[in-house]
Design a protein around this motif. Structure first.
Motif, PDB file in Angstrom:
ATOM      1  N   THR A  45      -2.743   5.744  -2.937  1.00  0.00           N
ATOM      2  CA  THR A  45      -3.439   5.408  -1.713  1.00  0.00           C
ATOM      3  C   THR A  45      -4.363   4.210  -1.900  1.00  0.00           C
ATOM      4  O   THR A  45      -5.069   3.836  -0.984  1.00  0.00           O
ATOM      5  N   SER A  54      -3.193   1.400  -2.251  1.00  0.00           N
ATOM      6  CA  SER A  54      -2.279   0.334  -1.851  1.00  0.00           C
ATOM      7  C   SER A  54      -1.706  -0.392  -3.059  1.00  0.00           C
ATOM      8  O   SER A  54      -1.738  -1.618  -3.140  1.00  0.00           O
ATOM      9  N   ASP A 111      -1.326  -1.186   2.792  1.00  0.00           N
ATOM     10  CA  ASP A 111      -1.747   0.178   3.068  1.00  0.00           C
ATOM     11  C   ASP A 111      -1.246   1.105   1.959  1.00  0.00           C
ATOM     12  O   ASP A 111      -0.539   0.677   1.056  1.00  0.00           O
ATOM     13  N   SER A 112      -1.638   2.358   2.087  1.00  0.00           N
ATOM     14  CA  SER A 112      -1.246   3.332   1.073  1.00  0.00           C
ATOM     15  C   SER A 112       0.275   3.408   0.946  1.00  0.00           C
ATOM     16  O   SER A 112       0.989   3.309   1.934  1.00  0.00           O
TER      17      SER A 112
END
Lengths: 351, 757
Positions: A273, A275, A315-316
């Protein structure tokens, strides 16, 4: 959407969590990805890597009635896959077949082969028989394990056996042991449980909490890799489950996904998470080496297992898949719906 | 055709030439029939064209020439004809003669087989006859040879008897005389001289003589044995005795074994003494007992000398027993070190260790003197390497125990550990660490500066070990701390240590003390002690502190109410409280000393260029904001915003730690929210909570931009996961937050909060 420095990019329209390698497609390197959008029309994308490896082509775009939480491609038929979907309140799982493509249809409907409709609680994932043609499926919901037998000609799936994991545990995922087809590993809040499918009983468990994903090493028997929220990645030998044989630091935030390379021993991919996607090289060695050459082993532990960190994500990263056709290629899917296919070749040649 | 016979007469030769010139293709004319260029010489080539030739001839030559040519040609033709005829005849002749020869051969062969068989028969009969002769002569020949040998022997005996007859008969008497005079060497010489004769004729002619001399030899052997085992005799004589015994074919091995046993016994004694010495050394750290030590040392020296003497004697006596002796002395050294290692399990001061090493080395030198082949030097190096290594590591493990022991003391009263206690524990830990390592270093210096040969040679190795030891020590310390803070699974051997810890929750105070100690180690201790590499004190410890925060965040999510939000959720309060507590705890340990040192750096890091640019952005947005209903805007804003580096490296400053914990907590909240499916009230609740959190979090954290970003992300995530993302009206939002802040203020003023001291 612009691709990263080395990877090939592809944009799904909506947010997405799951991507799967189409194992049965031996002619192309393809992936299936499903979107996760609560309010929009969801889609399943069949993505193919062009022969020269520089472009991702959309081979098929199919609308899917609900948001997709889990997607697995069938290991023996490239047109069949399963999804676990949610309609906001309720959950469902189904086996789908991609219709014959005639080109002109832009968003054809998927044919539903079977509905796995025996579940009463939140379905977590559906697992295919690990390799070869077999009509067995396992689906895991929060409380139960189901073993299905799929009859694709009759378009139906029958529950063969079912077992409750007990009310104390909420199952969250699982993996089918590729070395022992009777064994399934299921994750729950505080442990990883091992189930024997013949008797549908729990055989053993590893005490480890907050496991997000587990993956078996396909090359080596008894090796299981777990990704945990905060404590990173652990590699376990299933014959001695007290202490992991290897620990990798994981990510700066949670480690969400983990995938063992199907060919290259000890090559592990993890998505987090924060990224980022990290590529690890952590060979576990044979059992003899571990016991007898403990000195050498400790020496090798000192080598930094992190081979590379791909940080070019917005993003994750929840979805990861190695290509089984070209095992040096992997696809990653970040929450913003971007698929990035990268090759790990430049990092392997160094070794 | 061309049958080459030896004499080549002129004619045949000419013929052959002609033939070969006729048949051989002439390469010069291979070009073929040039219509004009072809001269008249082309008559001998393959491509000869008679018509063409004729035309050419007619065209070119005059009549006279033609006539002449005609004559020439006619002659040549004739010549050729005769030659041809000759050849044919000759060949025919040869054929005829060949046929004749074959005919004759045929007739000759017919009789041959019978003749051959006859020949074979004859040869066979010759062979059998000769065998018969051989057989009949064989017996006689053997007999003759035997006779011949006997004659030779007889001659020898005759000669011998002339000189030695007297000697043999005198032997017993002579031996007796020798025994009386104790001239055993002579006696043995005589006896061995006579031995062959006794062996050959003892049964017959010299029977009496033999018996008598054997009796004499028996007594000699007995005497010699006595001599060999009597310690009073000099080594020389004992060695001689052994040699003589060996000459008499007496089984020496038994003796050897017995003597060896004796050696081993004395060795055992020696060992006991060494043990005593070590014991004594250990007990006697006071000066008064130095005498006692000395006494032991003397005793030890004496026994070693004795051992050495015995070894020397043994070597002289049994020159071929080196390997055994080498093994024995190696055993001795090994046992020395074994005893030393056993003692090492208790705490041994370096001085003691050194003294023991010295004693051992002295022994080695002594033995080496006697037994240079044993290469005890090398062996001793090998063994002592491991011993010293073990010593070094044992020192380190003692130190480790000390330090973690100091930490463990905190543990029992873990509930509500007071600050002072933590402080005390911290000081104790620091002290024990520093003092322990200084002592350790002093000890090692002693070890290094000592001019013992053994140590001098091992000096570099020892330095290496010490360095490696320090590294391992710090690593072990790191893991031990992690264990204490309950972050990692304990391996089986540490089970006992962690047993008490696993069940209960680890007090965060302890964790923080450990963290502080780690910081101390990294900043102060390491540069002071050695240039050992930096220990990676992982920020795992900080996530330990943030673990509770994450749990609370999980709670916030899991208990999302499905009704209209009336107030800020109670778990948000909990979240803030926990953060404050963490903040104050971190402040306690990181505000002293470290802060001043790090202050400038941390300032620099907070105002990085990235966050500056973001701050502007944030200000602008906060002015124009409150239009929260336009969620699209946040989406768009996110698209155009730079990617925020959320997770930077944790520094050991209060701000950095707290900020990191908040960031981790918010990120976790975002991830939890993404896993949910919310209804409108759930979304509004989150919106309210986040809005409320905005101000206090910014006060606590240093990286406002990142916090802002993360808070926005949570709202965006929630709206994505909401079926009906209708946000709260800004006035209602403001009102609820005001109510909440007022409430908190009231609480704070009424309960003079204990955490904010």
């Amino acid at each position: 959407m612009q691709a990263g420095s080395s990877g090939v990019g592809y944009g799904l329209k909506y947010q997405a969590r799951c991507i799967s390698d189409v194992k049965a497609d031996t002619d192309h390197t393809s992936f299936l990805a499903g979107t996760l959008s609560l309010r929009e029309e969801n889609e399943v994308h069949l993505i193919r890597l062009s022969a020269d490896g520089t472009e991702l082509i959309c081979e098929g775009l199919f609308s899917h009635p609900n948001e997709i939480w889990d997607l697995r491609s069938c290991p023996f038929d490239q047109r069949i896959f399963t999804t676990v979907y949610s309609t906001g309140e309720s959950y469902g799982a189904a086996v789908w077949q991609i219709p014959e493509l005639y080109g002109q249809l832009n968003s054809p409907q998927l044919e539903r082969v079977a509905l796995l409709d025996a579940h009463v609680s939140k379905i977590k994932c559906v697992l295919w028989w690990p390799s070869g043609r077999n009509d067995k499926l396992v689906s895991i919901d929060e409380e139960n394990l189901f073993l299905w037998s799929l009859d694709s000609s009759k378009k139906a799936a029958q529950v063969q056996s079912k077992e409750s994991a007990g009310t104390m545990h909420y199952l969250s995922g699982g993996a089918w042991d590729p070395h022992d087809v009777n064994s399934i590993a299921a994750t729950c809040e505080s442990s990883v449980q091992f189930w024997d499918l013949r008797t549908m009983t729990k055989t053993s468990s590893i005490d480890v909490s907050h496991v997000r994903t587990i993956d078996y090493d396909t090359k080596k028997d008894h090796i299981l890799v777990t990704a945990e929220d905060e404590t990173g990645i652990h590699i376990w030998d299933l014959r001695k489950t007290k202490v992991p044989i290897r620990e990798l630091p994981g990510h700066t935030h949670w480690t969400w996904a983990v995938a063992c390379n199907p060919e290259y021993d000890g090559l592990i991919l993890s998505g987090g998470t924060d990224s980022a996607v990290n590529l690890w090289l952590a060979p576990t060695g044979s059992r003899d080496e571990i016991t007898s050459d403990s000195g050498q082993n400790s020496l090798s532990l000192k080598v930094d297992p992190l081979v590379n960190s791909y940080t070019d994500y917005e993003d994750s990263v929840y979805g990861l898949a190695w290509s089984s056709r070209e095992p040096w290629i992997f696809a990653s899917l970040s929450y913003d719906g971007r698929v990035v296919v990268e090759s790990v070749k430049p990092y392997l040649s160094r070794k | 055709m061309a049958i080459e016979d030896a004499p080549l007469d002129d004619k045949a030769k000419r013929m052959r030439d002609l033939l070969s010139s006729f048949y051989a293709p002439d390469p010069s004319v291979a070009g073929g029939s040039l219509p004009k260029g072809a001269s008249l010489d082309a008559i001998n080539t393959d491509s000869f064209d008679a018509d063409q030739y004729m035309n050419l001839l007619v065209q070119r030559a005059n009549l006279e020439g033609l006539l002449q040519k005609h004559v020439e040609m006619a002659a040549e033709i004739k010549n050729l004809d005769t030659d041809l005829q000759m050849l044919v005849y000759e060949n025919y002749n040869k054929f005829i003669s060949a046929t004749d020869a074959i005919k004759r051969m045929k007739s000759n062969i017919v009789g041959m087989e019978a003749n051959m068989e006859q020949l074979l028969d004859k040869i066979m009969s010759v062979q059998s006859r000769s065998d018969g002769v051989n057989n009949s002569l064989f017996g006689k020949r053997e007999h003759i040879e035997k006779l011949h040998r006997t004659r030779n022997l007889l001659r020898k005996v005759q000669l011998f008897f002339c000189g030695k007859e007297q000697f043999i008969y005198d032997l017993p008497a002579r031996l007796g005389k020798c025994i009386k005079a104790e001239a055993y060497a002579d006696a043995v010489r005589f006896y061995t001289g006579a031995m062959p004769i006794f062996k050959a004729y003892g049964e017959s002619s010299f029977q009496d003589c033999k018996r008598a001399s054997e009796e004499a030899v028996m007594t000699i052997t007995k005497n010699l044995q006595g001599k060999l085992f009597s310690d009073s005799e000099s080594i020389q004589t004992r060695a001689e005795a052994a040699v003589l015994l060996k000459q008499l074919d007496f089984p020496v091995d038994g003796l050897k074994v017995r003597l060896f046993e004796k050696l081993e016994q004395s060795l055992g004694g020696l060992q006991v003494k060494i043990g005593d010495v070590a014991d004594a050394l250990e007990e006697s750290n006071d000066e008064q007992e130095n005498d006692l030590q000395l006494g032991f040392a003397v005793a030890h020296d004496a026994s070693v000398h004795e051992f050495v003497e015995t070894v020397r004697a043994y070597r002289v006596i049994f020159p071929d027993s080196e390997s055994q002796l080498i093994k024995l002395s190696e055993d001795l050294i090994t046992k020395h070190f074994l005893i030393t290692e056993q003692h090492m399990k208790k705490r041994v001061s370096t001085a003691t260790f050194l003294r023991v090493l010295r004693i051992i080395w002295d022994d080695v030198l002594l033995i080496d003197h006697v037994l240079p082949e044993a290469l005890l030097h090398d062996y001793c190096f090998k063994v002592s390497q491991s011993a010293i290594k073990q010593y070094v590591s044992s020192m380190f493990s003692h130190l480790l125990d000390d330090v973690s022991g100091a930490m463990m003391k905190v543990h029992p009263q873990q509930n509500n550990v007071a600050e002072e206690q933590l402080q005390v524990a911290l000081e104790a830990g620091k002290n024990s660490l520093l003092k322990g390592s200084m002592d350790l270093l002093l000890g090692f210096r002693q070890l290094l500066e000592d001019n013992l040969d053994l140590l001098v040679k091992l000096r570099e190795l020892i330095t290496d070990w010490v360095q490696a030891g320090f590294q391992q020590f710090f690593e072990a310390l790191d893991t031990r701390f992690l264990l204490l803070s309950g972050r990692i699974k304990s391996s089986p051997q540490d089970q006992s240590l962690s047993e008490g810890l696993q069940s209960e929750k680890i007090s965060s105070g302890l964790v923080l003390v450990l963290a502080q100690l780690c910081v101390f180690v990294e900043q102060t201790a390491i540069p002071r002690i050695t240039e050992a590499r930096t220990v990676p004190v992982s920020c795992v410890i900080f996530t330990a502190a943030s673990g509770t925060v994450t749990e609370i965040v999980a709670f916030i999510c899991s208990t999302l109410q499905h009704k209209e939000p009336r107030e800020v959720h109670m778990f948000v309060d909990l979240f803030l409280q926990e953060l404050e507590a963490v903040g104050s705890e971190v402040k306690q340990i990181l505000s002293q000393g470290v802060r001043k040192h790090r202050r400038s750096e941390s300032n620099g890091s907070t105002t990085s260029s990235l966050s500056n640019s973001l701050r502007d952005d944030k200000l602008r947005r906060s002015n124009t904001q409150r239009a929260r209903s336009q969620l699209l805007e946040t989406h768009l804003a996110k698209l155009f915003k730079q990617k925020v580096e959320i997770f930077t490296k944790v520094e050991f400053t209060r701000e950095s730690v707290v900020t990191t914990i908040i960031k981790l907590g918010l990120k976790s909240l975002q991830e939890f929210v993404r896993l949910q499916t919310l209804n409108r009230s759930g979304f509004q609740q989150i919106q309210l909570d986040i809005q409320f959190l905005r101000t206090p979090l910014k006060e606590l954290a240093e990286d406002e931009a990142a916090i802002d970003f993360l808070l926005d992300e949570v709202i965006v995530g929630a709206s994505d996961r909401c079926l009906d993302p209708t946000p709260l009206e800004p006035p209602i939002l403001d009102k609820l937050i005001h109510a909440k802040t007022a409430e908190t203020k009231e609480q704070n003023s009424s309960v003079a909060s204990p955490t904010s001291q």
